[in-house]
Scaffold this motif. Structure first.
Motif, PDB file in Angstrom:
ATOM      1  N   VAL A   1      -2.956  -8.459   0.233  1.00  0.00           N
ATOM      2  CA  VAL A   1      -2.023  -9.332  -0.348  1.00  0.00           C
ATOM      3  C   VAL A   1      -1.909  -9.504  -1.841  1.00  0.00           C
ATOM      4  O   VAL A   1      -2.884  -9.362  -2.594  1.00  0.00           O
ATOM      5  N   ASP A   2      -0.649  -9.800  -2.447  1.00  0.00           N
ATOM      6  CA  ASP A   2      -0.291 -10.141  -3.663  1.00  0.00           C
ATOM      7  C   ASP A   2      -0.576 -11.602  -3.846  1.00  0.00           C
ATOM      8  O   ASP A   2       0.126 -12.335  -3.412  1.00  0.00           O
TER       9      ASP A   2
ATOM     10  N   ALA B   1     -10.268 -15.760   0.282  1.00  0.00           N
ATOM     11  CA  ALA B   1     -10.949 -15.222  -0.698  1.00  0.00           C
ATOM     12  C   ALA B   1     -10.557 -15.411  -2.245  1.00  0.00           C
ATOM     13  O   ALA B   1     -11.242 -15.590  -3.167  1.00  0.00           O
ATOM     14  N   SER B   2      -9.074 -15.500  -2.207  1.00  0.00           N
ATOM     15  CA  SER B   2      -8.721 -15.723  -3.561  1.00  0.00           C
ATOM     16  C   SER B   2      -8.799 -17.071  -3.943  1.00  0.00           C
ATOM     17  O   SER B   2      -9.173 -17.632  -5.155  1.00  0.00           O
TER      18      SER B   2
ATOM     19  N   LYS C   1      -5.713  -9.075  -2.994  1.00  0.00           N
ATOM     20  CA  LYS C   1      -6.871  -9.314  -2.104  1.00  0.00           C
ATOM     21  C   LYS C   1      -6.708  -8.508  -0.743  1.00  0.00           C
ATOM     22  O   LYS C   1      -5.396  -8.387  -0.346  1.00  0.00           O
ATOM     23  N   ARG C   2      -7.757  -8.006  -0.288  1.00  0.00           N
ATOM     24  CA  ARG C   2      -7.744  -7.319   0.969  1.00  0.00           C
ATOM     25  C   ARG C   2      -8.601  -7.874   2.081  1.00  0.00           C
ATOM     26  O   ARG C   2      -9.615  -8.707   1.505  1.00  0.00           O
ATOM     27  N   ALA C   3      -8.303  -7.984   3.353  1.00  0.00           N
ATOM     28  CA  ALA C   3      -9.341  -8.471   4.276  1.00  0.00           C
ATOM     29  C   ALA C   3      -8.812  -7.832   5.490  1.00  0.00           C
ATOM     30  O   ALA C   3      -7.911  -7.096   5.750  1.00  0.00           O
TER      31      ALA C   3
ATOM     32  N   GLU D   1     -15.882  -5.527  -2.187  1.00  0.00           N
ATOM     33  CA  GLU D   1     -15.998  -4.731  -3.567  1.00  0.00           C
ATOM     34  C   GLU D   1     -14.460  -4.603  -4.264  1.00  0.00           C
ATOM     35  O   GLU D   1     -14.396  -4.796  -5.664  1.00  0.00           O
ATOM     36  N   PHE D   2     -13.301  -4.307  -3.490  1.00  0.00           N
ATOM     37  CA  PHE D   2     -12.221  -4.475  -3.863  1.00  0.00           C
ATOM     38  C   PHE D   2     -11.505  -5.836  -4.585  1.00  0.00           C
ATOM     39  O   PHE D   2     -11.011  -6.015  -5.576  1.00  0.00           O
TER      40      PHE D   2
END
Length: 893
Positions: A736-737, A853-854, A538-540, A529-530
């Protein structure tokens, strides 16, 4: 910048600014050009300039488009000092072990017994030992280029005030060798001999003060002629020139299990290939190599220093001095960190100090500064490159590996033969891989010889195998955890790559427990969702299992002497505890108190002294404390047997005199040295040695003589050479940026099976430290070897970056799990100092998920390679950010 004058904040202005920035020259930075990364980091720097311009313009926009909202949030790259330090780390440690009554871990519950002395600065390290008025200081002189040593001119140094001597090869009365494998490396390189790597030692300036010795060392002129052949600094160059450790016709080792070829031919399997590299890592212990050697009575030399292998160290000193073993005494002092760095790399300092002491007849202290220490160490942990080929089912179950691994040994063996064997044989980790073929090529280069670093071999093997897991998951478009779960070794007769049965295998249950305990599914959903709402952040989260082999073979033979003071029943233990922060003495004291049934306050213990216990072997591998506790138990059993008749006699005397037939410990020990006649006095000392357990296949007998090769090179490898296996699961979460590659480790949860811990509080600290050490290896610490000279450019803390408080997990939960004691030792304990290091790779797995994801969101392929360490620039480059994506229009491709 005139371009911006009078312009509105708009998409057109942004793109014009980016065009200007792209035309700016990017000055190359030689620091980042290394033998491992000849391209340097110029492309990262070029992209970062554009990203910073883009982010600055975004900061001027009153309301960013929804897809760019994450750029307005605080990120790790742009955090202010106040923001960094206002966000405290949360640390939770739990050890609900339910230990048996009388177990060492329940007899004493508290910090390391020397902790208060250390915290107050009262612990005496090697550099604190008093030398007296004749004390001197030694500073090394090194050659800073590869070639042939022509001359060393110390004439100017010898004329300086306070200089006592210049010690070189001519001063060595015995064998001029300071290496683990004799004659691989000189104590001091003689003229005419090759300088194998930049940083080799050629001499030692001895002066009456450290400042004078340093000043004089700078005046020594070292002349090195060009090498006969161009030096080799990379694996690729070594392979092309057939420069292998054992000669051009012996590239390395290989191992085959099952039928890999059939697995790869099976049409039901999916085949994935790729390449991956693992960089080096320095030990970066706080206390650098420090030794003090002093003349003693009867022609002896006593040496104070930190070593993980006292007897091997004494033997090398004896060889250098050309004397007998009785003429050298090693008094081991506590070490300010080691991590494997004082297993072999302490030998140059010990040998040089001893030779200087013999030459001058005065005490000499040698304390390497950080630049000399790191210069002599080089990459330290073996650099490894791997071409992997894996077969898996369409669901993701791993079936076969066919891996070609190349390792940089440096110029000599040191302990490489064992470490590369571990790399080759430990790639199964916690996974059931029925078909395996591994080839490892051992490259000889002009780098300093590599040596054990915490979790030697297994750390590289884990990085390779988890990279394979991630590659299979991306290929099949399934979660990493699906591949891991399907591939776990099954409950029952689980075996490792060498077909050794794994006792007490509990990974399937541990994995299920961790998934539920860490709320993994909910966290994955939250991150999805984030990520959907944040284009440039991005988060994981990733979940990873652990299997770690612990063996007693190389440290079996550990000795202790337990002495009872009859006057008050206190106990003093002479041990082989090479204390390097792990709390070995504390565990031995607790074991002694447990066995004798006395309070821990009545027990004291001493660091190794080869004049008291002369045959002290290695301490390390998370098993040293266990074998020493076993030896302590044996010694205490001897003493209890000695004291039993004394106690019976005392009780009989009391009963005869009408007293209550009860005897305290103090009364019994006092009676053992009691009144006349003197022939009733009893020896209250017992020495015991813990040998390789009986189940080990290497025991000696007339039918089983000592092997001609080290056990790891026997074919087949003897069964049960590994005592037990440690298991654990880690779950790490990152943010992560996408634009900068900067990342924050939001949370790490670790569940370790520690069996019946010998000291729960100490083991928690060891487990936490091991995990963080692994984060340094896998994420941040990059050794910078110059591609032209081979010189270590990351000497010191300016260009080498161990983790800081900002790099460790913001939330860090460590738990020792109860209920699965080891059956292979008396107390059911398991070593946890090294194994958690492997689990730190879970952070890299999470990074790869975030990158994926990115990339998929931005229409890129799933193919990318994130080598180790996963530095910020590597992460940013893996994102594959395109110029067109730096736009105020969030949906623009």
């Amino acid at each position: 910048m005139t371009f911006l004058e009078g312009k509105a904040v708009s998409e057109a202005t942004l793109q014009g600014l980016l065009d200007v920035v792209r035309q700016l020259p990017v000055e190359p930075e030689p620091l980042w050009v290394t033998a491992l990364r000849p391209e340097g980091k110029d492309e990262f720097k070029r992209q970062l300039l554009q990203v910073m311009a883009f982010r600055w313009v975004c900061s001027l926009v009153p309301t960013l488009a929804p897809g760019l909202q994450s750029l307005a949030q605080r990120c790790g790259f742009l955090e202010s000092k106040d923001a960094v330090f206002s966000e405290a780390q949360t640390l939770s440690s739990t050890a609900q072990l339910g230990l048996p009554e009388g177990h060492p871990g329940s007899v004493y519950v508290g910090p390391k017994m020397e902790a208060y002395e250390q915290a107050c600065g009262q612990t005496k390290y090697s550099g604190d030992m008093v030398m007296g008025p004749l004390g001197t200081y030694g500073v090394f002189v090194t050659a800073q280029e590869v070639g042939v040593l022509e001359a060393v001119d110390a004439s100017a140094a010898l004329e300086m005030e306070g200089v006592v001597a210049f010690v070189d090869h001519a001063s060595v009365p015995g064998l001029n060798s300071s290496s683990f494998v004799p004659q691989e490396e000189h104590i001091f390189v003689p003229p005419g001999e090759p300088v194998q790597y930049a940083g080799m030692i050629v001499g030692l300036v001895v002066a009456t003060s450290l400042a004078q010795a340093k000043a004089a060392a700078r005046t020594v002129r070292v002349t090195v002629a060009p090498p006969k052949e161009p030096p080799i600094f990379t694996i690729e160059d070594a392979v092309s020139k057939k420069s292998f450790l054992y000669g051009p016709d012996v590239p390395g080792k290989n191992l085959t299990v099952g039928d890999p070829d059939a697995a790869f031919k099976d049409p039901a399997n999916v085949v994935v290939e790729g390449d991956f590299s693992v960089g080096g890592q320095n030990h970066f212990y706080m206390e650098k190599q420090t030794v003090m050697a002093a003349p003693e009575d009867m022609g002896r030399i006593v040496i104070y220093g930190g070593s993980q292998a006292p007897d091997a160290t004494k033997t090398r000193v004896m060889m250098a001095l050309g004397c007998s073993s009785k003429d050298v005494v090693i008094k081991n002092r506590p070490m300010g960190g080691s991590f494997g760095g004082k297993f072999t790399k302490q030998l140059p300092a010990f040998c040089a100090a001893a030779v200087a002491c013999k030459a001058t007849g005065r005490p000499v202290r040698v304390a390497m500064d950080i630049h000399t220490d790191m210069g002599c160490s080089g990459n330290t942990r073996h650099i490894v490159k791997c071409h992997y080929r894996v077969a898996a089912t369409k669901e993701g179950k791993l079936v076969a590996f066919d891996n070609k691994v190349f390792a940089d040994a440096g110029f000599g063996n040191d302990y490489t033969d064992y470490i590369v064997d571990e790399i080759m044989k430990r790639q199964d980790l916690a996974y059931d891989i029925p078909h395996y073929r591994g080839q490892i090529t051992i490259c000889k280069t002009n780098n300093a010889s590599c040596t054990p670093v915490r979790a030697p071999g297994l750390a590289q093997a884990a990085a390779i195998s988890e990279t394979i897991v991630e590659a299979v998951a991306r290929k099949l478009k399934v979660p990493q955890e699906q591949v891991r779960e399907l591939s776990l070794k099954p409950k029952g007769k689980a075996v490792d790559t060498t077909l050794t049965e794994i006792p007490e295998w509990n990974m399937p249950e541990l994995w299920a427990t961790a998934k539920e305990k860490f709320d993994f599914a909910a966290r994955e959903k939250a991150h999805a969702e984030f990520n959907a709402a944040n284009r440039f952040k991005k988060r994981a989260v990733a979940l990873m299992p652990l299997k770690y082999a612990v063996g007693y073979i190389m440290i079996a033979g550990a000795e202790v002497t337990v002495n009872i003071n009859s006057v008050d029943g206190t106990v003093a233990i002479q041990t082989g505890c090479c204390e390097m922060g792990q709390g070995c003495l504390t565990k031995v004291i607790a074991a002694c108190a447990s066995e004798l049934g006395i309070p821990v306050e009545k027990v004291s213990a001493f660091y190794p002294d080869t004049s008291v216990l002369p045959n002290l072997l290695t301490d390390g591998g998370s098993a040293g404390a266990e074998v020493l506790c076993e030896a302590t138990k044996l010694a205490c059993e001897k003493l209890k047997a000695i004291l039993e008749p004394v106690k019976e006699e005392l009780l009989s005397e009391k009963k005869a005199s009408g007293q209550e037939a009860v005897a305290t410990w103090e009364e019994v020990t006092n009676r053992a040295q009691g009144p006349m006649p003197t022939d009733t006095r009893t020896l209250l000392s017992a020495t015991a040695q813990f040998k390789v357990p009986k189940w080990n296949d290497l025991k000696r007998s007339k039918d089983h003589p000592p092997p001609a090769l080290p056990f790891w090179n026997l074919d087949p490898e003897p069964t049960d050479t590994w005592t037990y296996f440690v298991t654990g699961v880690a779950c790490s979460e990152v943010e992560v940026d996408v634009t900068t590659g900067e990342y924050t480790l939001l949370r790490s949860d670790v569940l370790m099976d520690a069996g019946n811990s010998l000291s729960p509080l100490l083991d928690l600290g060891q487990a936490e430290g091991g995990f963080v050490f692994g984060l340094g290896m896998y994420l941040r610490e990059e050794v910078l070897i110059d591609p032209e000279s081979g010189k270590n450019k990351s000497q010191g803390g300016w260009n080498y970056w161990p983790l800081t408080n900002k790099d460790v997990p913001r939330i860090f939960n460590m738990e020792l799990l109860p209920g699965n004691p080891s059956s292979r030792n008396s107390y059911g304990s398991k070593g946890v100092g090294e194994p958690p290091l492997i689990l730190a790779y879970s952070a890299v797995s999470a990074l790869k998920k975030a990158i994926l994801a990115s990339r998929l969101e931005r229409g890129l392929s799933e193919d990318f390679v994130l080598d180790s360490p996963a530095t910020v620039d590597r992460v940013q480059q893996c994102m594959g950010l395109r110029p067109s994506e730096l736009s105020l229009e969030a949906g623009k491709p």
